[in-house]
Design an enzyme around this catalytic site. Structure first.
Site, short mmCIF file in Angstrom:
data_model
loop_
_atom_site.label_atom_id
_atom_site.label_comp_id
_atom_site.label_asym_id
_atom_site.label_seq_id
_atom_site.Cartn_x
_atom_site.Cartn_y
_atom_site.Cartn_z
N GLN A 17 32.63 44.33 41.82
CA GLN A 17 33.58 43.90 42.84
C GLN A 17 33.50 42.40 43.11
O GLN A 17 32.44 41.88 43.42
CB GLN A 17 33.34 44.69 44.15
CG GLN A 17 34.42 44.49 45.18
CD GLN A 17 35.81 44.84 44.65
OE1 GLN A 17 36.02 45.94 44.17
NE2 GLN A 17 36.75 43.91 44.71
N ASP A 22 38.46 46.57 34.91
CA ASP A 22 39.27 45.56 35.62
C ASP A 22 40.03 44.65 34.67
O ASP A 22 40.90 43.89 35.11
CB ASP A 22 38.35 44.69 36.50
CG ASP A 22 38.24 45.26 37.91
OD1 ASP A 22 39.20 45.92 38.36
OD2 ASP A 22 37.20 45.02 38.56
N LYS A 54 39.42 52.14 46.87
CA LYS A 54 39.08 52.43 45.47
C LYS A 54 37.99 53.49 45.42
O LYS A 54 38.07 54.44 44.65
CB LYS A 54 38.52 51.16 44.79
CG LYS A 54 39.53 50.21 44.28
CD LYS A 54 38.81 49.07 43.56
CE LYS A 54 39.72 47.90 43.33
NZ LYS A 54 39.02 46.72 42.82
#
Ligand code: NAP
Length: 316
Positions: A130, A153, A86
């Site tokens: 994350q 996300d 990413k």
């Protein structure tokens, strides 16, 4: 058995027709002639990352560079491959991607303060925290502190609620990528029987919701499901998001089913998915390889979502 690598969109819009064409070319394997043909769905081949990168350039022309703030806790070396990718890919396409590396023992207040600072910064368009977070942190509270419009996300409770009620929302990157692959390969998903293996908030649940929205008949199976192989063997589409190497065997899969393998598992023989590729390729019509199938789509969708967040910020 014949393998056809699908690299590029539109190639197999009418894959049934294509199957007819190539049937005569079926090759021999171990001295046995088989007619089985399967398609390997190559996530990289679709060029979505490049397509979304073009969008990104357009966004930059408006005089503001798209900025993504990524918060990572603990030893970054321990992160899985797709997490590392990413970072690399977002920078490669020219995104202003900032990593905020915090100690594994970070104090919750300090982390919340960072999230609030990024929320308030008009030059930051997307925020990614994350997961999984270290155990001492309240994951739900931290995710729900991210502004929904910056939630690349799609994990914020507002975005989850919007998705679950069929409204426009930020959609989690991995299931969105899986859906894009399915739409590419199958086209109209209406009426298909889909089984999602795994019920995590980041993959299994949003995946099942997306498939319901496509008018699939969806079954979700998990670690407590009885006779899981029987349930799976009814499905036209299987999405495996479990985290157990090669759990899904050939006899779990109906002939000519489409199998999407989300799993990324480090093993002695390298990175493998949740699907036993060699066995399943003998029965499935199409499946995604690991690595190279869903992984690149997750990254592409991260770009897509970040650009979406940027566009939303411009409308205000
Ligand atoms: P997770 O949060 O650990 O969830 C795993 C799910 O699998 C749970 O719902 C669990 O059931 C279920 N499960 C466990 N053992 C099972 C069994 N024997 N039979 C059936 N179901 C079982 O994992 P995740 O975050 O969803 O990730 C799943 C996999 O996808 C991992 O390999 C991860 O690395 C990979 N991943 C890849 C990407 C990508 O970009 N390609 C992105 C995210 C994740 P219970 O709920 O009953 O415990």
């Amino acid at each position: 058995m014949k393998r056809i690598k699908l690299k590029g969109r539109g190639v197999y819009q009418d894959y049934d027709g294509l199957k007819e064409d190539v049937f005569f070319e079926s090759t021999t394997e171990n001295g046995m002639t088989t007619n089985h043909i399967y398609y390997e769905i190559d996530g990289k081949g679709y060029g979505y990352t490049l397509e979304f990168a073009n969008d990104l350039n357009e966004a930059e022309y408006q005089g503001r560079k798209v900025k993504l703030g990524k918060i990572m806790q603990g030893d970054v070396k321990k992160f899985k491959v797709y997490v590392k990718n990413k970072g690399i890919q977002t920078k490669n396409v020219g995104m202003n991607s900032f990593e905020y590396k915090l100690d594994e023992k970070v104090d919750e207040t300090k982390l919340l303060d960072l999230v609030k600072k990024l929320n308030d910064d008009p030059n930051v368009h997307g925020i990614l925290c994350q997961l999984p977070l270290p155990k001492h942190l309240n994951e739900d509270m931290i995710i729900n502190t991210i502004k929904p419009d910056k939630d690349v996300d799609g994990f914020h409770i507002s975005n989850v609620g919007l998705l679950n009620t069929g409204q426009k929302s930020m959609v989690p990157c991995t299931p969105l990528g899986c859906l894009m692959l399915l739409r590419e390969f199958v086209g109209n998903l209406e009426g298909k029987k889909a089984t999602v293996i795994g019920r995590s908030n980041i993959v299994g649940k949003p995946m099942s919701q997306l498939l319901i929205e496509e008018s699939c008949t969806v079954t979700v199976v998990h670690s407590k499901t009885k006779e899981i192989e029987k349930v799976c063997s009814q499905a036209d589409i299987i999405v495996a998001a479990v985290g157990i190497p090669e759990l899904v065997k050939g006899d779990w899969v109906k002939k000519d089913a489409i199998v999407i393998d989300v799993g990324i598992n480090k093993t002695d023989k390298g990175i493998v998915g949740d699907v036993a590729f060699d066995e399943v390729s003998k029965v499935a019509k199409a499946l995604t390889p690991v690595p190279g199938g869903v992984g690149p789509m997750t990254i592409a969708c991260l770009l897509k979502n970040t650009i979406e967040c940027f566009k939303r910020s411009q409308k205000k």
